[in-house]
Design an enzyme around this catalytic site. Structure first.
Site, PDB file in Angstrom:
ATOM      1  N   ASP A   1      -7.047  -3.454  -1.231  1.00 34.06           N
ATOM      2  CA  ASP A   1      -6.788  -2.164  -1.846  1.00 34.06           C
ATOM      3  C   ASP A   1      -5.692  -1.334  -1.195  1.00 34.06           C
ATOM      4  O   ASP A   1      -5.370  -0.258  -1.686  1.00 34.06           O
ATOM      5  CB  ASP A   1      -8.077  -1.327  -1.857  1.00 34.06           C
ATOM      6  N   CYS A   2      -5.144  -1.772  -0.081  1.00 39.43           N
ATOM      7  CA  CYS A   2      -4.137  -0.953   0.585  1.00 39.43           C
ATOM      8  C   CYS A   2      -3.202  -1.831   1.405  1.00 39.43           C
ATOM      9  O   CYS A   2      -3.424  -3.032   1.562  1.00 39.43           O
ATOM     10  CB  CYS A   2      -4.786   0.111   1.475  1.00 39.43           C
TER      11      CYS A   2
ATOM     12  N   CYS B   1      -4.828  -3.782   4.205  1.00 41.66           N
ATOM     13  CA  CYS B   1      -5.492  -5.024   3.773  1.00 41.66           C
ATOM     14  C   CYS B   1      -4.482  -6.166   3.690  1.00 41.66           C
ATOM     15  O   CYS B   1      -4.734  -7.280   4.153  1.00 41.66           O
ATOM     16  CB  CYS B   1      -6.145  -4.824   2.402  1.00 41.66           C
TER      17      CYS B   1
ATOM     18  N   CYS C   1      -7.543   5.427   8.414  1.00 48.95           N
ATOM     19  CA  CYS C   1      -7.543   5.051   6.985  1.00 48.95           C
ATOM     20  C   CYS C   1      -6.735   6.025   6.139  1.00 48.95           C
ATOM     21  O   CYS C   1      -5.825   5.630   5.403  1.00 48.95           O
ATOM     22  CB  CYS C   1      -8.971   4.997   6.458  1.00 48.95           C
TER      23      CYS C   1
ATOM     24  N   ASP D   1      28.683   8.211 -15.620  1.00 50.90           N
ATOM     25  CA  ASP D   1      29.692   7.571 -16.455  1.00 50.90           C
ATOM     26  C   ASP D   1      29.674   8.316 -17.800  1.00 50.90           C
ATOM     27  O   ASP D   1      28.702   8.992 -18.128  1.00 50.90           O
ATOM     28  CB  ASP D   1      29.314   6.090 -16.630  1.00 50.90           C
TER      29      ASP D   1
ATOM     30  N   THR E   1      31.082   7.040 -21.350  1.00 58.67           N
ATOM     31  CA  THR E   1      30.793   6.270 -22.557  1.00 58.67           C
ATOM     32  C   THR E   1      29.543   5.419 -22.404  1.00 58.67           C
ATOM     33  O   THR E   1      29.439   4.606 -21.494  1.00 58.67           O
ATOM     34  CB  THR E   1      31.986   5.361 -22.904  1.00 58.67           C
TER      35      THR E   1
ATOM     36  N   ASP F   1      26.238   2.450 -17.327  1.00 61.70           N
ATOM     37  CA  ASP F   1      25.669   1.424 -18.201  1.00 61.70           C
ATOM     38  C   ASP F   1      26.528   0.179 -18.322  1.00 61.70           C
ATOM     39  O   ASP F   1      26.098  -0.812 -18.904  1.00 61.70           O
ATOM     40  CB  ASP F   1      25.442   1.990 -19.609  1.00 61.70           C
TER      41      ASP F   1
ATOM     42  N   ASP G   1     -14.079  11.067   7.999  1.00 64.29           N
ATOM     43  CA  ASP G   1     -13.000  10.099   7.808  1.00 64.29           C
ATOM     44  C   ASP G   1     -12.986   9.603   6.361  1.00 64.29           C
ATOM     45  O   ASP G   1     -11.925   9.506   5.735  1.00 64.29           O
ATOM     46  CB  ASP G   1     -13.177   8.925   8.762  1.00 64.29           C
TER      47      ASP G   1
END
Length: 792
Positions: free
Chosen positions: A22-23, A26, A432, A474, A476, A668, A754
């Site tokens: 989960d983190c 881990c 944690c 940019d 165009t 683009d 905690d």
């Protein structure tokens, strides 16, 4: 989290799905343990998808890897196939004339500059010849990154009590609750009963701590908790030790539930994909698995159906709801020649769509891939927190030892009292909440942006956006739609309708942008376009054809200079001063009329520039177009302009602006790629070339200029959220540090504090997801504003 480089794809690649990861902490634990196994050459651990991929050319045992991960307390199962989506390969750019190469309008310089790479953007979604990845018939319909729909998916969708951490919490709750009942029945044995409960409950965590210590991580959260529980038993605080184990498990469960919520954005995207599609072959229709779709096949999309994969409409016109992909809340009209994206909803008419991308390489798969990769790449602030926590945890352990030893040895304090306070301090010091403070906010910020059709490719890019001082655009295809439109029709002899209809008849066979603009304008006004014969083009001058028995020509002002006089000359000069391109319709002897064409700004461009100004961000337009046209557009939008720039000069301009602070570049085309790469943050406009999209750090999938300001707003909100989280995590620890030393905080209060900090930090990070609600799209010139090709 990708804790290492992506592993090489090979026959020796082993893949697993890991539940309960989960983190970032881990992922780091799993990476450290698995890397020590003989035969493992490389690996990748991705928290977002719950996938572990191991490259083991030395023949590492598949089950040995799984067992090593299980010892850490995670559910793991082997899965087949490769999750990585096909690489993004730049589609070839067809050559095409630019505005100016056909008519050579005085000073109207587009060729090779601002339009470079733009005219070919319609091909971005076209099938690729050599590098195309084609799904095999009856393949897994959810190959690639559509993990949430994978039948072998993680257990985020399961109720908490069916998850491994949920089952552990239930077991510990029963154990501790039963111990309390037994203690009431047998008060004399209460300490022994709670001691047994604490020892049984701490076994999974202590086992994990030992495994991590052997793997080179001696100062883990599990280590701190295990020491605290064993210490509590040693000083006779068995009841509190048992409660500590239960609360720690509850905290891990809540963290897992929160992580699942953060992943909901990806699951929602994956859920957009239908599992079957209706295709037309040999005049008949049949239903097929979406995994079997191949480029070139024809989809039949009925009203209310979702488009199965990316394609191009070949028959039918309908409104298409693509809010989930581009962030536009208003359906857009789509017809033959327009692109449609996987997951879009057809509103009101049957469409026939030619498949251009397989399911593994369509828009949704690529968005999910980018979001997953972005959430796995650490921002600088996240790396700092990780490095800080590596020193913080052993420092906290050393401080707890000093608290337990120094007062009794030097000041005659009670050993039991100070050991108890040291254990409370140890639990308070669990990092944690601190470790989770940054990655939780980064993941939520990226997911929130994706819901608005704003793709951010890394945590570093998200962080950098919040510090941007200047945005360079940019022109165009970025500030403008990249598609010239007729702005003025001036009749000198006949009517405006006749001028436009005659010009369209002459131009109808040309593929030049100005010709297409004239023909489109005539079609929009439902004018009858007569058949033309004997058409011929004179490069640099114009086009001629016989219409209704007389020869008509559409010429540049320079080519018609000898015929322009009086009103015609003055009107032409005035329109050119406004940055418009003027063409002249003439017959053999007379000037019949004038038509002005300009690549108009996108519908939301002016408001977007104003929004950036309100954020304190300077806007500058960098264009290869001539100064007159550039200044006309810049004046309309309210920003600075630098014109006549080659790609190398755009790069120099970016470097100069960077001296005043971080710069974002929005573009683009192929010519924008160097500037996009050089900027602090490169942002590609949806519908642009593959080169721009690949080079950039972020992308505006819906082609909305306003997305730039939204990116900056989301980044700033994320950074503020991170600072809040760090303040909450460290602030609560500071408060309970003093209360622990003062003897006010008990062990179970310490672990509850905690856990509470972790929950608060996670909940605060998830608030960012509220920013992911799509905003209404501008209604004016909707089809132009979207860009010709859409997001990818």
């Amino acid at each position: 989290m990708n804790v290492s480089a992506q592993p090489r794809e090979s026959a020796s690649s082993l893949r697993y799905r890991v539940d309960g990861m989960d983190c970032a902490s881990c992922a780091l634990k799993i990476e450290t343990v698995v890397r020590r196994i003989d035969g493992v050459d490389d690996l990748s651990v991705n928290v977002t998808t719950g996938l572990l991929e191991v490259v083991a050319p030395g023949g590492a045992d598949r089950e040995e890897i799984a067992n090593a991960v299980r010892k850490l307390g995670y559910d793991i199962r082997s899965i087949s196939g490769h999750a990585a989506a096909p690489p993004i390969v730049a589609a070839s750019e067809p050559s095409g004339g630019e505005i100016g190469s056909h008519y050579d309008h005085a000073g109207h310089d587009h060729a090779g500059r601002d339009h470079a790479g733009h005219q070919g953007s319609r091909n971005d979604l076209a099938p690729k010849a050599e590098n195309a990845v084609v799904a095999k018939p009856k393949a897994d319909p959810h190959a690639g990154h559509l993990h949430a729909s994978d039948p072998d998916e993680g257990n985020d969708a399961k109720p908490w009590w069916r998850k491994a951490k949920g089952r552990l919490v239930i077991m510990l709750a029963v154990l501790v609750g039963g111990s309390m009942l037994l203690a009431l029945a047998e008060p004399g044995y209460a300490q022994w009963i709670f001691a047994a409960a604490a020892l049984i409950g701490v076994v999974p965590f202590a086992s994990r701590a030992v495994t991590l210590a052997r793997a080179g991580i001696p100062f883990s959260i599990e280590t701190l908790m295990s020491i605290a529980v064993v210490g509590a038993l040693a000083i006779g605080a068995a009841e509190e030790g048992a409660v500590v184990v239960l609360l720690f498990a509850v905290g891990e469960l809540i963290e897992g539930i929160a992580a699942g919520s953060a992943r909901s954005g990806i699951r929602a995207l994956a859920a957009l994909m239908p599992s079957t599609a209706l295709i037309e072959e040999l005049g008949a229709t049949r239903t097929v698995d979406v995994g079997s779709l191949r480029p070139g096949q024809v989809l039949v999309v009925r009203p209310g159906d979702r488009v199965a994969t990316d394609g191009e409409i070949i028959e039918g016109t309908s409104d298409v709801d693509q809010a989930a992909i581009t962030g536009e809340s208003t359906p857009v009209s789509r017809g033959p020649g327009d692109s449609v994206f996987a997951g879009s909803i057809n509103a009101n008419a049957v469409l026939k769509v030619r498949v251009t991308r397989t399911i593994a390489d369509n828009t949704i798969a690529r968005i999910i891939e980018e979001v997953e990769n972005a959430q796995s790449k650490k921002a600088p602030l996240a790396r700092f927190i990780d490095n800080f926590s590596r020193w913080y945890t052993p420092g906290a352990l050393a401080a707890a030892i000093l608290v337990a030893v120094v007062p009794p040895l030097l000041f005659g304090g009670d050993w039991s009292t100070w050991i108890y306070r040291a254990l409370a301090l140890l639990l308070i010091a669990c990092p944690c909440a601190l470790v989770l403070s940054t990655p939780a906010a980064i993941a939520s910020g990226i997911a929130a942006a994706a819901r608005r059709g704003l793709l951010i490719k890394s945590g570093a890019a998200l962080e950098a956006l919040g510090h941007v001082k200047t945005v360079a655009f940019d022109k165009t295809g970025t500030l403008t739609a990249g598609r010239p439109r007729v702005t003025d029709v001036v009749a000198l002899v006949t009517t405006e309708a006749d001028v436009l209809a005659f010009a369209a008849a002459v131009e109808v066979g040309s593929a030049h942008p100005i010709a297409k603009a004239i023909v489109d304008a005539a079609a929009e006004r439902s004018l009858v376009i007569s058949a033309a014969t004997g058409a011929s083009a004179d490069p640099g001058l114009g086009v001629s054809a016989i219409v209704g028995g007389r020869r008509l020509s559409v010429l540049s002002p320079r080519a018609a200079a000898e015929r322009l006089a009086g009103e015609a000359r003055s009107v032409t000069a005035a329109m050119e001063q406004q940055g418009k391109t003027v063409v002249v319709l003439v017959d053999d002897t007379t000037v019949l009329g004038l038509i002005a064409v300009r690549d108009e700004p996108r519908a939301d461009a002016e408001a977007a520039i104003r929004q950036l100004l309100n954020l304190g961000v300077r806007s500058v337009m960098l264009t290869g177009d001539n100064a007159r046209t550039a200044q006309a557009i810049a004046t309309t939008l309210g920003l600075e302009a630098k014109a006549d720039l080659m790609p190398s000069q755009k790069l120099l301009a970016i470097e100069a602006m960077a001296l005043d602070g971080p710069v974002a570049m929005v573009g683009d085309g192929i010519n924008d790629a160097p500037a996009l790469a050089a900027a602090s943050v490169g942002i590609a406009m949806g519908g642009g070339t593959e080169v721009a999209l690949t080079t950039a750090d972020a992308a505006l999938l819906g082609g909305r200029v306003a997305g730039v300001a939204e990116l900056i707003e989301i980044s700033r909100a994320t950074l503020f959220n991170i600072h809040q989280n760090i303040a909450i995590a460290l602030g609560l620890k500071a408060i309970f540090l003093f209360t622990s030393l003062a003897g006010v905080t008990s062990l179970w209060m310490a672990i509850l504090a905690d856990t509470g900090a972790t929950v608060i930090v996670t909940a605060n990070a998830l608030r960012l997801l509220r920013r992911g609600r799509p905003l209404p799209a501008p209604r004016r010139e909707q089809r132009v504003a979207d860009g010709p090709d859409g997001p990818l």
